[in-house]
Design a protein around this motif. Structure first.
Motif, PDB file in Angstrom:
ATOM      1  N   ASN A  88       1.013  -0.748   0.267  1.00  0.00           N
ATOM      2  CA  ASN A  88      -0.005   0.573  -0.322  1.00  0.00           C
ATOM      3  C   ASN A  88       0.681   1.341   0.123  1.00  0.00           C
ATOM      4  N   GLY A  89       1.976   0.874  -0.150  1.00  0.00           N
ATOM      5  CA  GLY A  89       3.028   2.131  -0.022  1.00  0.00           C
ATOM      6  C   GLY A  89       3.415   3.039   1.069  1.00  0.00           C
ATOM      7  N   ASP A  90       3.273   2.125   2.210  1.00  0.00           N
ATOM      8  CA  ASP A  90       3.825   2.004   3.520  1.00  0.00           C
ATOM      9  C   ASP A  90       4.899   1.544   3.874  1.00  0.00           C
ATOM     10  N   VAL A  91       5.804   1.825   4.130  1.00  0.00           N
ATOM     11  CA  VAL A  91       7.305   1.787   4.563  1.00  0.00           C
ATOM     12  C   VAL A  91       7.126   1.456   6.143  1.00  0.00           C
ATOM     13  N   ALA A  92       8.209   0.545   6.764  1.00  0.00           N
ATOM     14  CA  ALA A  92       8.021   0.488   8.598  1.00  0.00           C
ATOM     15  C   ALA A  92       9.515   0.469   9.241  1.00  0.00           C
ATOM     16  N   ILE A  93      10.614   1.158   9.278  1.00  0.00           N
ATOM     17  CA  ILE A  93      11.975   0.858  10.333  1.00  0.00           C
ATOM     18  C   ILE A  93      12.160   0.845  11.626  1.00  0.00           C
ATOM     19  N   TYR A  94      12.876   0.155  11.544  1.00  0.00           N
ATOM     20  CA  TYR A  94      12.782  -0.790  12.877  1.00  0.00           C
ATOM     21  C   TYR A  94      13.855  -0.452  13.406  1.00  0.00           C
ATOM     22  N   PRO A  95      13.228  -0.663  14.967  1.00  0.00           N
ATOM     23  CA  PRO A  95      14.855  -0.565  16.096  1.00  0.00           C
ATOM     24  C   PRO A  95      15.616  -1.796  16.373  1.00  0.00           C
ATOM     25  N   MET A  96      17.256  -1.494  16.023  1.00  0.00           N
ATOM     26  CA  MET A  96      18.155  -2.463  16.612  1.00  0.00           C
ATOM     27  C   MET A  96      18.842  -2.531  17.493  1.00  0.00           C
ATOM     28  N   PHE A  97      18.629  -3.568  17.807  1.00  0.00           N
ATOM     29  CA  PHE A  97      19.538  -4.424  18.975  1.00  0.00           C
ATOM     30  C   PHE A  97      20.519  -3.644  19.629  1.00  0.00           C
ATOM     31  N   ALA A  98      21.783  -3.190  18.065  1.00  0.00           N
ATOM     32  CA  ALA A  98      23.326  -3.411  18.335  1.00  0.00           C
ATOM     33  C   ALA A  98      22.997  -2.091  17.926  1.00  0.00           C
ATOM     34  N   GLU A  99      24.528  -0.975  18.779  1.00  0.00           N
ATOM     35  CA  GLU A  99      23.960   0.382  18.453  1.00  0.00           C
ATOM     36  C   GLU A  99      24.550   1.095  17.370  1.00  0.00           C
ATOM     37  N   ASN A 100      25.819   0.218  16.434  1.00  0.00           N
ATOM     38  CA  ASN A 100      25.982  -0.095  15.585  1.00  0.00           C
ATOM     39  C   ASN A 100      25.692   0.181  14.139  1.00  0.00           C
ATOM     40  N   ARG A 101      25.272  -0.973  14.595  1.00  0.00           N
ATOM     41  CA  ARG A 101      23.524  -1.437  12.894  1.00  0.00           C
ATOM     42  C   ARG A 101      22.787   0.097  12.750  1.00  0.00           C
ATOM     43  N   ARG A 102      22.308   0.600  14.581  1.00  0.00           N
ATOM     44  CA  ARG A 102      21.315   1.752  13.902  1.00  0.00           C
ATOM     45  C   ARG A 102      21.618   2.689  12.833  1.00  0.00           C
ATOM     46  N   ARG A 103      22.773   3.387  12.642  1.00  0.00           N
ATOM     47  CA  ARG A 103      23.412   3.479  11.415  1.00  0.00           C
ATOM     48  C   ARG A 103      23.306   3.618   9.935  1.00  0.00           C
ATOM     49  N   GLU A 104      22.845   2.149  10.329  1.00  0.00           N
ATOM     50  CA  GLU A 104      22.600   1.708   8.613  1.00  0.00           C
ATOM     51  C   GLU A 104      21.031   2.495   8.232  1.00  0.00           C
ATOM     52  N   ARG A 105      21.162   2.654   9.054  1.00  0.00           N
ATOM     53  CA  ARG A 105      18.960   3.238   8.376  1.00  0.00           C
ATOM     54  C   ARG A 105      19.589   4.710   7.812  1.00  0.00           C
ATOM     55  N   ARG A 106      19.383   5.090   6.962  1.00  0.00           N
ATOM     56  CA  ARG A 106      19.700   5.880   5.336  1.00  0.00           C
ATOM     57  C   ARG A 106      18.432   6.540   4.939  1.00  0.00           C
ATOM     58  N   GLU A 107      18.134   7.749   5.569  1.00  0.00           N
ATOM     59  CA  GLU A 107      16.955   8.642   4.325  1.00  0.00           C
ATOM     60  C   GLU A 107      17.310   8.575   2.995  1.00  0.00           C
ATOM     61  N   ASP A 108      18.247   8.314   2.770  1.00  0.00           N
ATOM     62  CA  ASP A 108      18.929   8.205   1.080  1.00  0.00           C
ATOM     63  C   ASP A 108      18.412   7.314   0.112  1.00  0.00           C
ATOM     64  N   ILE A 109      18.421   6.133   1.289  1.00  0.00           N
ATOM     65  CA  ILE A 109      17.839   4.941   0.307  1.00  0.00           C
ATOM     66  C   ILE A 109      16.850   4.828   0.159  1.00  0.00           C
ATOM     67  N   LEU A 110      15.916   5.698   0.927  1.00  0.00           N
ATOM     68  CA  LEU A 110      14.117   5.938   0.636  1.00  0.00           C
ATOM     69  C   LEU A 110      13.621   6.315  -0.454  1.00  0.00           C
ATOM     70  N   ASP A 111      14.917   7.556  -0.380  1.00  0.00           N
ATOM     71  CA  ASP A 111      14.811   8.207  -1.842  1.00  0.00           C
ATOM     72  C   ASP A 111      15.390   8.025  -2.582  1.00  0.00           C
ATOM     73  N   LYS A 112      16.424   6.569  -3.224  1.00  0.00           N
ATOM     74  CA  LYS A 112      16.973   5.620  -4.211  1.00  0.00           C
ATOM     75  C   LYS A 112      15.656   4.852  -4.510  1.00  0.00           C
ATOM     76  N   VAL A 113      15.532   4.414  -3.757  1.00  0.00           N
ATOM     77  CA  VAL A 113      13.771   3.608  -3.980  1.00  0.00           C
ATOM     78  C   VAL A 113      13.004   4.183  -4.982  1.00  0.00           C
ATOM     79  N   GLU A 114      12.622   5.637  -4.442  1.00  0.00           N
ATOM     80  CA  GLU A 114      11.301   6.078  -4.513  1.00  0.00           C
ATOM     81  C   GLU A 114      12.343   7.007  -6.259  1.00  0.00           C
ATOM     82  N   ALA A 115      13.207   7.228  -5.918  1.00  0.00           N
ATOM     83  CA  ALA A 115      14.011   7.511  -7.639  1.00  0.00           C
ATOM     84  C   ALA A 115      13.620   6.342  -8.852  1.00  0.00           C
ATOM     85  N   GLU A 116      14.170   5.310  -8.430  1.00  0.00           N
ATOM     86  CA  GLU A 116      13.604   3.661  -8.577  1.00  0.00           C
ATOM     87  C   GLU A 116      11.879   4.144  -9.428  1.00  0.00           C
ATOM     88  N   GLY A 117      10.898   4.622  -9.225  1.00  0.00           N
ATOM     89  CA  GLY A 117      10.230   4.574  -9.437  1.00  0.00           C
ATOM     90  C   GLY A 117       8.902   4.300  -8.423  1.00  0.00           C
TER      91      GLY A 117
END
Length: 313
Positions: A88-117
């Motif tokens: 339906n176009g919704d996206v979920a962003i999740y809480p991560m156990f390891a602190e260094n994994r939280r840096r994986e969440r990137r706004e530009d990745i959502l932009d890239k998916v949108e740029a792909e149409g």
């Protein structure tokens, strides 16, 4: 029409892949390799590129995003833990156990998916839960039956029951909750992610039933799978440790494929392979470095994109 499988996946190309010192505390699938980190990353890159190439060859649309060196994110190759895309176009962003994994969440990745149409409507952000030390690591923690609207979850330090139920309410899934264990040095410990012991295809399920030690919970999982006419392919604990539960069915140009590692494929019996091949073709690729150091396999590397295409009207 609701879909269980998609022809588009998001993959993140690693630049500093190594054994993550912050996740090893409860991911008992991780092991040391006697190699320098640069060599480990180089091998992981080769495995990553080979899998992406094989997926493209069968007609899967692979959106590849490069990891960022400065972020120092050893597990970025496993994006399915921090993001899910829905029809339906919704996206979920999740809480991560390891602190260094939280840096994986990137706004530009959502932009890239949108740029792909692809259309992104609403973003459900569950990351505030990290302040309470509460985690739910995406489709690592949950197996989604997107057609029958059921979500399967083995509770662990990375899969909180209350947050899982909240997700199910927000996205309209029926929660199927259980505990799954593996043996580590003679002790039974919770399996860190549901997706290492269970995979769900369009009309079949691969599951390590032995890991669900509570008989009524096991019976309940089987009841739901059979109710939805899934053929159940039971794997052993030894096969689970070769990542035979960490598989994902995808849509190619002419067929569907169950994607897995070489290790997973070679652990299966001829009968199990024949049963899978009644439903789908198999695609397997070498992922030894990623599996050994990362404690995850093919399924973890693929974040499925179910978002609708932006209309050209």
């Amino acid at each position: 029409m609701k879909k269980q499988i998609t022809n588009t996946v998001l993959m993140v190309r690693p630049v500093r892949f190594r054994m993550n010192e912050e996740t090893v505390v409860n991911n008992y699938f991780q092991e040391e390799m006697d190699l320098k980190n640069e060599e480990i990353n180089l091998k992981a890159l080769q495995e990553f590129d080979a899998l992406a190439h094989k997926l493209r060859q069968i007609g899967v649309n692979v959106i590849v995003v490069d990891d960022i060196y400065e972020q120092n994110t050893p597990d970025s190759v496993f994006p399915n833990n921090w993001i899910t895309f829905h029809q339906n176009g919704d996206v979920a962003i999740y809480p991560m156990f390891a602190e260094n994994r939280r840096r994986e969440r990137r706004e530009d990745i959502l932009d890239k998916v949108e740029a792909e149409g692809f259309l992104i409507e609403n973003v459900y952000d569950y990351t505030e839960a990290e302040k309470e030390n509460v985690f739910l690591e995406g489709t690592g923690a949950m197996i989604l039956d997107r057609v029958n609207r059921k979500a399967y979850c083995a509770l662990s330090p990375r899969a909180d029951e209350d947050l899982f139920i909240e997700f199910c309410e927000d996205f309209e899934y029926m929660p199927v909750i259980f505990s799954a264990y593996q043996e580590v040095e003679g002790q039974k410990v919770p399996i860190y992610h549901t997706n290492v012991m269970m995979a769900l295809g369009k009309d079949f399920a691969v599951v390590c039933l032995d890991a669900i030690t509570d008989k009524s919970e096991r019976k309940n999982v089987l009841h739901h799978l059979k109710e939805d006419r899934k053929e159940v392919i039971a794997i052993s604990a030894a096969q689970m440790h070769q990542y035979a539960g960490n598989m994902l069915q995808v849509q190619g140009t002419h067929s569907t494929y169950l994607v897995m590692s070489d290790a997973a494929y070679h652990s299966l019996t001829p009968q199990q392979i024949a049963t899978i091949e009644k439903h789908t073709q198999i695609l397997h690729s070498p992922l030894e470095t990623i599996e050994t150091c990362g404690g995850g396999s093919a399924r973890c590397m693929l974040a499925e994109v179910f978002s609708p295409l932006i209309s050209n009207n």
